[in-house]
Design a protein around this motif. Structure first.
Motif, short mmCIF file in Angstrom:
data_model
loop_
_atom_site.label_atom_id
_atom_site.label_comp_id
_atom_site.label_asym_id
_atom_site.label_seq_id
_atom_site.Cartn_x
_atom_site.Cartn_y
_atom_site.Cartn_z
N VAL A 2 14.84 5.58 -2.51
CA VAL A 2 13.64 6.32 -2.90
C VAL A 2 12.37 5.58 -2.48
CG1 VAL A 2 12.33 7.31 -4.82
CG2 VAL A 2 14.83 7.40 -4.83
N GLU A 3 12.24 4.35 -2.91
CA GLU A 3 10.98 3.63 -2.73
C GLU A 3 10.68 3.34 -1.27
OE1 GLU A 3 9.40 0.88 -5.97
OE2 GLU A 3 10.12 -0.52 -4.45
N LEU A 4 11.64 2.73 -0.57
CA LEU A 4 11.39 2.39 0.83
C LEU A 4 11.16 3.61 1.72
CD1 LEU A 4 13.76 -0.65 1.50
CD2 LEU A 4 11.27 -0.63 1.46
N PRO A 5 11.99 4.68 1.61
CA PRO A 5 11.69 5.87 2.42
C PRO A 5 10.33 6.48 2.11
CG PRO A 5 13.95 5.96 1.64
CD PRO A 5 13.31 4.81 0.92
N ALA A 6 9.96 6.53 0.82
CA ALA A 6 8.67 7.12 0.46
C ALA A 6 7.51 6.26 0.92
CB ALA A 6 8.61 7.32 -1.06
N ALA A 7 7.71 4.94 1.02
CA ALA A 7 6.64 4.03 1.41
C ALA A 7 6.57 3.80 2.92
CB ALA A 7 6.82 2.69 0.70
N LEU A 8 7.41 4.53 3.68
CA LEU A 8 7.49 4.28 5.13
C LEU A 8 6.15 4.40 5.87
CD1 LEU A 8 10.86 5.68 6.53
CD2 LEU A 8 9.97 3.36 6.64
N PRO A 9 5.31 5.42 5.59
CA PRO A 9 4.04 5.49 6.33
C PRO A 9 3.19 4.23 6.18
CG PRO A 9 4.48 7.57 5.22
CD PRO A 9 5.52 6.61 4.74
N GLY A 10 3.05 3.73 4.94
CA GLY A 10 2.30 2.50 4.74
C GLY A 10 3.00 1.30 5.34
N SER A 36 0.83 -1.22 0.00
CA SER A 36 0.00 0.00 0.00
C SER A 36 0.86 1.25 0.00
CB SER A 36 -0.93 0.00 1.23
OG SER A 36 -1.80 -1.11 1.19
N GLY A 37 1.94 1.23 0.78
CA GLY A 37 2.84 2.38 0.80
C GLY A 37 3.50 2.62 -0.55
N ILE A 38 3.91 1.54 -1.22
CA ILE A 38 4.54 1.67 -2.53
C ILE A 38 3.53 2.16 -3.57
CG2 ILE A 38 5.63 0.38 -4.41
CD1 ILE A 38 6.94 -1.39 -2.28
N ASP A 39 2.29 1.71 -3.47
CA ASP A 39 1.26 2.12 -4.44
C ASP A 39 1.00 3.63 -4.37
OD1 ASP A 39 0.97 -0.45 -5.33
OD2 ASP A 39 -0.77 -0.91 -4.08
N LEU A 40 1.23 4.23 -3.21
CA LEU A 40 0.94 5.66 -3.03
C LEU A 40 2.10 6.56 -3.44
CD1 LEU A 40 -0.93 5.55 0.41
CD2 LEU A 40 -1.93 5.83 -1.87
N ILE A 41 3.23 5.97 -3.84
CA ILE A 41 4.38 6.78 -4.26
C ILE A 41 4.08 7.41 -5.62
CG2 ILE A 41 6.82 6.74 -4.89
CD1 ILE A 41 7.17 4.35 -3.04
N PRO A 42 4.26 8.71 -5.77
CA PRO A 42 4.02 9.36 -7.08
C PRO A 42 4.92 8.77 -8.17
CG PRO A 42 4.22 11.00 -5.34
CD PRO A 42 4.62 9.70 -4.73
N HIS A 43 4.38 8.68 -9.38
CA HIS A 43 5.13 8.11 -10.49
C HIS A 43 6.36 8.96 -10.84
CE1 HIS A 43 2.12 5.04 -11.22
NE2 HIS A 43 1.16 5.98 -11.28
N VAL A 49 5.06 1.28 7.99
CA VAL A 49 4.91 1.31 9.45
C VAL A 49 3.50 0.90 9.85
CG1 VAL A 49 4.88 2.84 11.46
CG2 VAL A 49 6.73 3.00 9.80
N ALA A 50 2.50 1.33 9.08
CA ALA A 50 1.12 0.90 9.36
C ALA A 50 1.00 -0.61 9.24
CB ALA A 50 0.16 1.59 8.41
N GLY A 51 1.66 -1.19 8.23
CA GLY A 51 1.66 -2.64 8.09
C GLY A 51 2.39 -3.34 9.22
N LEU A 52 3.50 -2.75 9.67
CA LEU A 52 4.24 -3.32 10.79
C LEU A 52 3.41 -3.28 12.07
CD1 LEU A 52 7.80 -1.79 10.23
CD2 LEU A 52 7.08 -4.15 9.82
N ARG A 53 2.71 -2.18 12.27
CA ARG A 53 1.86 -2.06 13.46
C ARG A 53 0.76 -3.11 13.44
NH1 ARG A 53 -0.69 3.67 14.42
NH2 ARG A 53 0.88 3.94 16.03
N GLN A 54 0.11 -3.25 12.30
CA GLN A 54 -0.94 -4.26 12.19
C GLN A 54 -0.36 -5.67 12.27
OE1 GLN A 54 -3.20 -4.37 8.49
NE2 GLN A 54 -5.09 -4.64 9.65
N GLY A 55 0.83 -5.85 11.67
CA GLY A 55 1.49 -7.15 11.75
C GLY A 55 1.81 -7.54 13.18
N TRP A 56 2.28 -6.56 13.98
CA TRP A 56 2.55 -6.85 15.38
C TRP A 56 1.26 -7.23 16.11
CZ3 TRP A 56 5.65 -8.24 19.10
CH2 TRP A 56 5.23 -8.06 20.42
#
Length: 285
Positions: free
Chosen positions: A189-197, A162-169, A199-206
């Motif tokens: 580029v990709e991982l830093p830009a996708a961090l909000p999604g 989800s975080g990667i999908d929200l990264i601008p083209h 972290v949300a996945g990590l929180r839900q994963g925990w």
């Protein structure tokens, strides 16, 4: 004009400084007062309701159970065992889920095939995996970790996707212009830009990992397995010891809250602050 603007902004800055401590104080006092009120109502109800104290224990009976569990070491030992399993299993889930998510993000055909399956696994209650895990691995730590991983990995994968999908083209085009290869684009580029999604996945994963662990420990008891918090909950049920059951439930809740407050909440605040976003979702000016 600049002097007038500076003078006009000074009251606002001072007002913000005055409001911040009050907001922080309210964020601490509000939950504390709520908990005190709820505990008081619970204790009053236990006195007023005509039910045996062993069937409707009040907070006093729960607190009285705590010294016994601390003296024999069973509570601290169970919490330590469960925390080790949860943290090690969650770290393993991150190491498994992250490369899978990156692979799916860059292989659209593979994502179309596996994406619905991963989402279905996320919806499936983790307790459903426990019987199969026991048949495969018996009453061992492998059973616990299998259930934990199957509960946590899908959430982490979907969060990063989800975080990667929200990264601008435009980010991809900018990386190409700057001469970055695929690995550099993903890492810088990709991982830093996708961090909000992510972290949300990590929180839900925990959250899924902790719940899956409790379900596995509750059912898979005995064998070579050390006593965990879920096993302690099962012991309270076998002994019909409701104060013990409620005490363990409160410990499970407390551990979850502490992990949220000490780990995920500070990371989320830093991410929002670095991106100039306030708690309500608006941009800071």
């Amino acid at each position: 004009m600049s002097a007038l603007a500076q003078q006009a902004s000074e009251p606002t800055v001072k007002a913000d400084k005055l409001r911040l401590p009050k907001t922080s104080l309210d964020s601490v006092l509000a939950p504390v007062i709520t908990v005190i009120v709820l505990l008081s109502l619970w204790q009053i109800a236990s006195w007023a309701v005509p039910i045996r104290s062993d069937l409707f224990p009040g907070p006093g009976a729960i607190v009285a159970k705590l010294p016994e569990m601390l003296d024999n070491g069973s509570l601290l030992g169970a919490v330590g065992t469960s925390l080790f399993r949860a943290l090690s299993g969650f770290l393993l889930a991150v190491l498994i889920a992250t490369p899978i998510a990156l692979l799916l993000a860059h292989q659209p055909l593979l994502r179309k095939g596996l994406g619905p399956l991963i989402s279905a696994m996320q919806v499936l209650p983790s307790i459903a995996w426990v019987p199969a895990a026991i048949i495969l691995f018996g009453l061992s730590n492998a059973t616990i970790y299998m259930v934990l991983l199957l509960g946590a990995v899908p959430s982490i994968i979907n969060g990063l996707l989800s975080g990667i999908d929200l990264i601008p083209h435009q980010y991809r085009a900018l990386s190409q212009v700057l001469g970055a290869d695929k690995r550099q684009h993903i890492w810088h580029v990709e991982l830093p830009a996708a961090l909000p999604g992510y972290v949300a996945g990590l929180r839900q994963g925990w959250a899924f990992a902790w719940r899956s662990l409790m379900a596995a420990e509750l059912i898979a008891v005995g064998g070579s397995l050390a006593l965990g918090v879920g096993s302690l909950l099962q012991r309270g049920r076998d002994l019909a010891d409701l104060p013990l059951v409620i005490l363990v439930i409160l410990v499970i809740l407390l551990v979850g809250v502490l992990i949220e407050l000490l780990c995920f909440a500070p990371v989320e605040r830093k991410l929002l602050r670095d991106r100039g976003i306030n708690r309500t979702g608006g941009k800071n000016v």
